[in-house]
Design a protein around this motif. Structure first.
Motif, PDB file in Angstrom:
ATOM      1  N   ALA A  48     -15.638  40.445 -20.756  1.00 20.79           N
ATOM      2  CA  ALA A  48     -16.214  41.005 -19.530  1.00 20.79           C
ATOM      3  C   ALA A  48     -15.328  42.136 -19.038  1.00 20.79           C
ATOM      4  O   ALA A  48     -14.151  41.938 -18.749  1.00 20.79           O
ATOM      5  CB  ALA A  48     -16.330  39.919 -18.464  1.00 20.79           C
ATOM      6  N   SER A  50     -14.519  45.398 -16.446  1.00 20.85           N
ATOM      7  CA  SER A  50     -14.719  45.654 -15.016  1.00 20.85           C
ATOM      8  C   SER A  50     -15.244  47.055 -14.716  1.00 20.85           C
ATOM      9  O   SER A  50     -15.161  47.521 -13.580  1.00 20.85           O
ATOM     10  CB  SER A  50     -13.399  45.436 -14.268  1.00 20.85           C
ATOM     11  OG  SER A  50     -12.367  46.211 -14.854  1.00 20.85           O
ATOM     12  N   TYR A  51     -15.790  47.725 -15.737  1.00 21.59           N
ATOM     13  CA  TYR A  51     -16.313  49.074 -15.524  1.00 21.59           C
ATOM     14  C   TYR A  51     -17.334  49.363 -16.608  1.00 21.59           C
ATOM     15  O   TYR A  51     -17.558  48.559 -17.517  1.00 21.59           O
ATOM     16  CB  TYR A  51     -15.158  50.093 -15.536  1.00 21.59           C
ATOM     17  CG  TYR A  51     -15.510  51.461 -14.998  1.00 21.59           C
ATOM     18  CD1 TYR A  51     -16.087  51.606 -13.745  1.00 21.59           C
ATOM     19  CD2 TYR A  51     -15.264  52.609 -15.749  1.00 21.59           C
ATOM     20  CE1 TYR A  51     -16.417  52.862 -13.249  1.00 21.59           C
ATOM     21  CE2 TYR A  51     -15.584  53.865 -15.254  1.00 21.59           C
ATOM     22  CZ  TYR A  51     -16.155  53.984 -14.010  1.00 21.59           C
ATOM     23  OH  TYR A  51     -16.479  55.225 -13.520  1.00 21.59           O
ATOM     24  N   ASP A  79     -19.177  43.329 -22.504  1.00 18.04           N
ATOM     25  CA  ASP A  79     -20.079  43.067 -21.379  1.00 18.04           C
ATOM     26  C   ASP A  79     -19.580  43.852 -20.170  1.00 18.04           C
ATOM     27  O   ASP A  79     -18.572  43.509 -19.563  1.00 18.04           O
ATOM     28  CB  ASP A  79     -20.082  41.563 -21.085  1.00 18.04           C
ATOM     29  CG  ASP A  79     -20.971  41.191 -19.912  1.00 18.04           C
ATOM     30  OD1 ASP A  79     -21.767  42.041 -19.487  1.00 18.04           O
ATOM     31  OD2 ASP A  79     -20.854  40.056 -19.419  1.00 18.04           O
ATOM     32  N   TYR A  80     -20.294  44.946 -19.839  1.00 18.93           N
ATOM     33  CA  TYR A  80     -19.832  45.858 -18.785  1.00 18.93           C
ATOM     34  C   TYR A  80     -20.344  45.428 -17.422  1.00 18.93           C
ATOM     35  O   TYR A  80     -21.463  44.939 -17.290  1.00 18.93           O
ATOM     36  CB  TYR A  80     -20.286  47.280 -19.106  1.00 18.93           C
ATOM     37  CG  TYR A  80     -19.761  47.781 -20.424  1.00 18.93           C
ATOM     38  CD1 TYR A  80     -18.474  48.282 -20.529  1.00 18.93           C
ATOM     39  CD2 TYR A  80     -20.546  47.733 -21.573  1.00 18.93           C
ATOM     40  CE1 TYR A  80     -17.977  48.727 -21.744  1.00 18.93           C
ATOM     41  CE2 TYR A  80     -20.061  48.172 -22.796  1.00 18.93           C
ATOM     42  CZ  TYR A  80     -18.771  48.673 -22.880  1.00 18.93           C
ATOM     43  OH  TYR A  80     -18.289  49.101 -24.081  1.00 18.93           O
ATOM     44  N   ASN A  81     -19.501  45.643 -16.415  1.00 21.13           N
ATOM     45  CA  ASN A  81     -19.814  45.157 -15.077  1.00 21.13           C
ATOM     46  C   ASN A  81     -19.362  46.144 -14.015  1.00 21.13           C
ATOM     47  O   ASN A  81     -18.309  46.765 -14.136  1.00 21.13           O
ATOM     48  CB  ASN A  81     -19.098  43.827 -14.817  1.00 21.13           C
ATOM     49  CG  ASN A  81     -19.470  42.758 -15.820  1.00 21.13           C
ATOM     50  OD1 ASN A  81     -20.378  41.986 -15.598  1.00 21.13           O
ATOM     51  ND2 ASN A  81     -18.763  42.720 -16.948  1.00 21.13           N
ATOM     52  N   GLU A  83     -19.695  44.634 -10.940  1.00 19.88           N
ATOM     53  CA  GLU A  83     -19.345  43.617  -9.972  1.00 19.88           C
ATOM     54  C   GLU A  83     -17.888  43.198 -10.124  1.00 19.88           C
ATOM     55  O   GLU A  83     -17.235  43.512 -11.106  1.00 19.88           O
ATOM     56  CB  GLU A  83     -20.257  42.391 -10.114  1.00 19.88           C
ATOM     57  CG  GLU A  83     -20.032  41.612 -11.397  1.00 19.88           C
ATOM     58  CD  GLU A  83     -21.107  41.850 -12.424  1.00 19.88           C
ATOM     59  OE1 GLU A  83     -21.277  40.976 -13.291  1.00 19.88           O
ATOM     60  OE2 GLU A  83     -21.751  42.904 -12.374  1.00 19.88           O
ATOM     61  N   ASN A  84     -17.409  42.463  -9.154  1.00 10.18           N
ATOM     62  CA  ASN A  84     -16.006  42.069  -9.145  1.00 10.18           C
ATOM     63  C   ASN A  84     -15.808  40.612  -9.523  1.00 10.18           C
ATOM     64  O   ASN A  84     -14.791  40.017  -9.199  1.00 10.18           O
ATOM     65  CB  ASN A  84     -15.410  42.315  -7.747  1.00 10.18           C
ATOM     66  CG  ASN A  84     -15.431  43.776  -7.366  1.00 10.18           C
ATOM     67  OD1 ASN A  84     -15.129  44.628  -8.175  1.00 10.18           O
ATOM     68  ND2 ASN A  84     -15.806  44.065  -6.129  1.00 10.18           N
ATOM     69  N   ASP A  85     -16.781  40.018 -10.241  1.00 10.78           N
ATOM     70  CA  ASP A  85     -16.668  38.595 -10.530  1.00 10.78           C
ATOM     71  C   ASP A  85     -16.277  38.312 -11.974  1.00 10.78           C
ATOM     72  O   ASP A  85     -16.489  37.209 -12.470  1.00 10.78           O
ATOM     73  CB  ASP A  85     -17.981  37.883 -10.198  1.00 10.78           C
ATOM     74  CG  ASP A  85     -19.102  38.250 -11.172  1.00 10.78           C
ATOM     75  OD1 ASP A  85     -18.970  39.263 -11.883  1.00 10.78           O
ATOM     76  OD2 ASP A  85     -20.110  37.520 -11.208  1.00 10.78           O
ATOM     77  N   VAL A  86     -15.705  39.297 -12.666  1.00  8.18           N
ATOM     78  CA  VAL A  86     -15.356  39.067 -14.066  1.00  8.18           C
ATOM     79  C   VAL A  86     -14.348  37.923 -14.196  1.00  8.18           C
ATOM     80  O   VAL A  86     -14.409  37.134 -15.146  1.00  8.18           O
ATOM     81  CB  VAL A  86     -14.806  40.347 -14.738  1.00  8.18           C
ATOM     82  CG1 VAL A  86     -15.891  41.390 -14.872  1.00  8.18           C
ATOM     83  CG2 VAL A  86     -13.607  40.898 -13.990  1.00  8.18           C
ATOM     84  N   ARG A  89     -16.126  34.573 -13.787  1.00 12.82           N
ATOM     85  CA  ARG A  89     -16.882  34.249 -14.993  1.00 12.82           C
ATOM     86  C   ARG A  89     -15.961  33.749 -16.100  1.00 12.82           C
ATOM     87  O   ARG A  89     -16.290  32.780 -16.796  1.00 12.82           O
ATOM     88  CB  ARG A  89     -17.677  35.470 -15.461  1.00 12.82           C
ATOM     89  CG  ARG A  89     -18.766  35.890 -14.477  1.00 12.82           C
ATOM     90  CD  ARG A  89     -19.390  37.207 -14.873  1.00 12.82           C
ATOM     91  NE  ARG A  89     -20.149  37.090 -16.108  1.00 12.82           N
ATOM     92  CZ  ARG A  89     -20.466  38.113 -16.890  1.00 12.82           C
ATOM     93  NH1 ARG A  89     -20.084  39.326 -16.551  1.00 12.82           N
ATOM     94  NH2 ARG A  89     -21.158  37.924 -17.984  1.00 12.82           N
ATOM     95  N   SER A  96     -19.885  29.868 -18.624  1.00 11.25           N
ATOM     96  CA  SER A  96     -20.267  31.258 -18.364  1.00 11.25           C
ATOM     97  C   SER A  96     -20.497  32.057 -19.632  1.00 11.25           C
ATOM     98  O   SER A  96     -21.142  33.101 -19.605  1.00 11.25           O
ATOM     99  CB  SER A  96     -19.181  31.937 -17.534  1.00 11.25           C
ATOM    100  OG  SER A  96     -17.990  32.066 -18.302  1.00 11.25           O
TER     101      SER A  96
END
Length: 349
Positions: A48, A50-51, A79-81, A83-86, A89, A96
């Protein structure tokens, strides 16, 4: 009597002829190609991030492109995100499906203070990658030059905000000594258009963008004022306990990708383009400079001594103390439980 002799002679000649005749060629047995050794099935694991897809992830892209993950028996799903929930997860693995997460040391400390059981197993950025920047007519020689300035930040969250608080902390100042202006993610444009004299962004991003547009800039690195525990790979304590070898394999392959990126940035850039959508590539010359500016942040004297990916425990202790005194942490965190170097091999890769 003569007839018997003739019959006997004929029999002898037949036997001699039969014995001397070449044996008939054996009938060829049907043949089939030997079965090829089946390749072991790769285990898919999720990283995951964070960008969005970005050249800052080059070491992981290189490890994938050059087969280093495959050599360890794994295939990485990026897995790009936004959100701040990496971290959350990763903490809830295996439910997860996220085994690994890219995140900062500050985020790990915050998570652990909230009871989230995660731990950093590899540090990519040895220096906090945030910087204060301004046009050349605005002095930025030291933290004292921030006093009385208006400083643009994306918002009161994340790494840029922590860098601001750490700089004020190191300089013996508070927010009352500066004017903080929340400008969203428009830092380069805000400085270019003189909306703010100073802004905070990633050292290898906004200042590079301005230089590419012909703007001379002064830069004050947050790490030169007060270094903070920066980005790396974090996993759940459950993953470490249940599958330490998987963690070891992932880190080992990632560090091979990092070593190759440092040794041959041009090759690393070209390989990374396989993983970044064309629509997000933008100016390739700019992106090459972004990668070049990133390299010094990934290594230092400690990585030369202990190996790439090493986590500096003293730096983490200083970070934890600052975060408590700045009110970012509500209470103390057991720093030695927030990271480990057990999966980082020393020497060369």
């Amino acid at each position: 009597m003569k007839l018997r002799f003739m019959l006997f002679l004929t029999l002898i000649i037949f036997i001699i002829t039969a014995c001397s005749a070449p044996a008939p060629a054996p009938t060829a047995a049907p043949t089939t190609a030997p079965a090829a050794n089946p390749q072991p099935e790769l285990r898919t694991v999720t990283l995951a991030m964070s960008y969005i897809p970005n050249i800052q992830f080059a070491p992981y892209y290189v490890a994938a492109a050059k087969g280093y993950y495959a050599a360890e028996g794994i295939e990485v799903n990026f897995d790009y995100n936004f959100e701040n929930d990496v971290l959350q997860r990763a903490a809830t693995w295996p439910a997860s499906g996220v085994a690994f997460a890219t995140t900062s040391g500050t985020s790990v400390l915050l998570a652990r203070q909230q009871g989230v059981p995660v731990k950093t197993v590899m540090t990519l950025y040895q220096r906090f990658p945030i910087a204060f920047f301004a046009k050349a007519n605005v002095p930025l020689a030291s933290v004292n030059d921030l006093r009385g300035q208006t400083i643009g930040i994306p918002g009161r969250f994340g790494e840029s905000f922590y860098a601001l608080l750490a700089a004020l902390y190191a300089g013996g100042m508070t927010e009352a000594d500066v004017t903080v202006q929340e400008i969203g993610f428009t830092q380069a444009a805000a400085v270019m258009e003189d909306k703010v004299p100073v802004a905070i962004g990633y050292a290898m991003n906004e200042p590079v963008q301005l230089r590419e547009q012909g703007v001379e800039v002064n830069v004050l690195l947050a790490a030169d004022v007060f270094n903070l525990a920066a980005n790396g790979i974090a996993v759940s304590e459950a993953l470490i306990a249940q599958e330490p070898e998987l963690v070891r394999k992932f880190v080992r392959a990632s560090l091979r990708g990092l070593a190759d990126t440092l040794a041959n940035p041009a090759e690393a850039f070209d390989l990374s383009l396989q993983f970044i959508p064309e629509a997000q590539l933008g100016n390739l010359d700019l992106q090459r400079k972004v990668l070049a500016e990133s390299l010094p942040f990934w290594q230092n004297e400690l990585t030369a001594q202990h190996g790439l990916g090493y986590t500096d425990g003293q730096l983490w202790a200083r970070t934890e103390q600052f975060m408590r005194e700045a009110g970012l942490l509500a209470g103390p965190v057991e720093v030695e439980k927030a990271y480990t170097n057990e999966f980082v091999p020393g020497g060369s890769y």
